[in-house]
Write a protein that holds these residues in place. Sequence first.
Motif, PDB file in Angstrom:
ATOM      1  N   UNK A   1       0.840  -1.197   0.000  1.00  0.00           N
ATOM      2  CA  UNK A   1       0.000   0.000   0.000  1.00  0.00           C
ATOM      3  C   UNK A   1       0.877   1.249   0.000  1.00  0.00           C
ATOM      4  N   UNK A   2       1.904   1.282   0.856  1.00  0.00           N
ATOM      5  CA  UNK A   2       2.796   2.440   0.915  1.00  0.00           C
ATOM      6  C   UNK A   2       3.513   2.680  -0.411  1.00  0.00           C
TER       7      UNK A   2
ATOM      8  N   UNK B   1      -0.898   7.464  -2.974  1.00  0.00           N
ATOM      9  CA  UNK B   1      -0.884   8.798  -3.574  1.00  0.00           C
ATOM     10  C   UNK B   1      -1.382   9.843  -2.576  1.00  0.00           C
ATOM     11  N   UNK B   2      -1.366   9.504  -1.306  1.00  0.00           N
ATOM     12  CA  UNK B   2      -1.799  10.425  -0.263  1.00  0.00           C
ATOM     13  C   UNK B   2      -0.710  10.559   0.769  1.00  0.00           C
ATOM     14  N   UNK B   3      -1.064  11.149   1.879  1.00  0.00           N
ATOM     15  CA  UNK B   3      -0.113  11.422   2.951  1.00  0.00           C
ATOM     16  C   UNK B   3       0.321  10.138   3.659  1.00  0.00           C
ATOM     17  N   UNK B   4       1.610   9.868   3.645  1.00  0.00           N
ATOM     18  CA  UNK B   4       2.174   8.733   4.380  1.00  0.00           C
ATOM     19  C   UNK B   4       1.895   8.899   5.876  1.00  0.00           C
ATOM     20  N   UNK B   5       2.085  10.110   6.377  1.00  0.00           N
ATOM     21  CA  UNK B   5       1.888  10.378   7.803  1.00  0.00           C
ATOM     22  C   UNK B   5       0.461  10.064   8.219  1.00  0.00           C
ATOM     23  N   UNK B   6      -0.501  10.550   7.468  1.00  0.00           N
ATOM     24  CA  UNK B   6      -1.907  10.318   7.814  1.00  0.00           C
ATOM     25  C   UNK B   6      -2.262   8.838   7.705  1.00  0.00           C
ATOM     26  N   UNK B   7      -1.738   8.159   6.700  1.00  0.00           N
ATOM     27  CA  UNK B   7      -1.994   6.725   6.532  1.00  0.00           C
ATOM     28  C   UNK B   7      -1.452   5.951   7.728  1.00  0.00           C
TER      29      UNK B   7
ATOM     30  N   UNK C   1       8.302   8.084  -7.791  1.00  0.00           N
ATOM     31  CA  UNK C   1       9.458   7.983  -8.676  1.00  0.00           C
ATOM     32  C   UNK C   1      10.098   6.600  -8.598  1.00  0.00           C
ATOM     33  N   UNK C   2      10.320   6.116  -7.388  1.00  0.00           N
ATOM     34  CA  UNK C   2      10.946   4.805  -7.192  1.00  0.00           C
ATOM     35  C   UNK C   2      10.393   4.211  -5.905  1.00  0.00           C
ATOM     36  N   UNK C   3      10.457   2.884  -5.842  1.00  0.00           N
ATOM     37  CA  UNK C   3      10.068   2.187  -4.620  1.00  0.00           C
ATOM     38  C   UNK C   3      10.726   0.827  -4.633  1.00  0.00           C
TER      39      UNK C   3
ATOM     40  N   UNK D   1      11.545  -1.389   3.454  1.00  0.00           N
ATOM     41  CA  UNK D   1      10.734  -0.812   2.383  1.00  0.00           C
ATOM     42  C   UNK D   1      11.114   0.656   2.252  1.00  0.00           C
ATOM     43  N   UNK D   2      11.210   1.145   1.028  1.00  0.00           N
ATOM     44  CA  UNK D   2      11.500   2.559   0.811  1.00  0.00           C
ATOM     45  C   UNK D   2      10.769   3.037  -0.430  1.00  0.00           C
ATOM     46  N   UNK D   3      10.633   4.346  -0.517  1.00  0.00           N
ATOM     47  CA  UNK D   3      10.074   4.946  -1.726  1.00  0.00           C
ATOM     48  C   UNK D   3      10.519   6.390  -1.834  1.00  0.00           C
TER      49      UNK D   3
END
Length: 183
Positions: free
Chosen positions: A18-19, A23-29, A125-127, A147-149
């Motif tokens: 999912x991360x 396409x939304x806020x990582x913090x809020x998720x 851009x990348x993940x 995991x990174x993006x």
Amino acid sequence: MTSVPLSLSGDPTKVADVLGNLDGSTTRFLAALLGQPLKARVISQARRPAVTALSRECCLRMGFAVDDIALVRRSQLITDARDAVISANKVVLDVGHPLVADLDLGTDIPLGYLLGEIEQRREILQRGVRPWSWGCLDPFSTTRASTWRSYLIITSGQPLCHVEEVFHPDVISPPSAASSPKL
């Protein structure tokens, strides 16, 4: 270091999936997933030449010229209650963007909360998977997959910043190397 294991529908690697596409806020998720507010621990913040902080391709995509200055912020996203590290982040902001002057970037408020009411979109851009090491005192941290993006946040029709997030492997289980995108 305190860890906060997460799971989503019984499969913790689904959080990474999912991360990777969010396409939304990582913090809020992540705050919703954890059921608690998050805060930022700002490690460093300084103005630097954009070309020293980003790849040539990212500089072009952000619209930076060779001599443009960017604001580079390194931080950790942490839980409000126990200061458990969720992610290590590098944010490169375009100081010429009209919104930068209105952002209070010296606080412990995550960028995701600061941009909460602003219309925006993210361009992934990348993940993938990379070693966990940044901001970690564990000398064996480079052997742990994370995991990174990286993505751009677009506001007012132009890139505001480039964000790179590396998620702590005790919090977000990385997908297997076989299922992660090749970069």
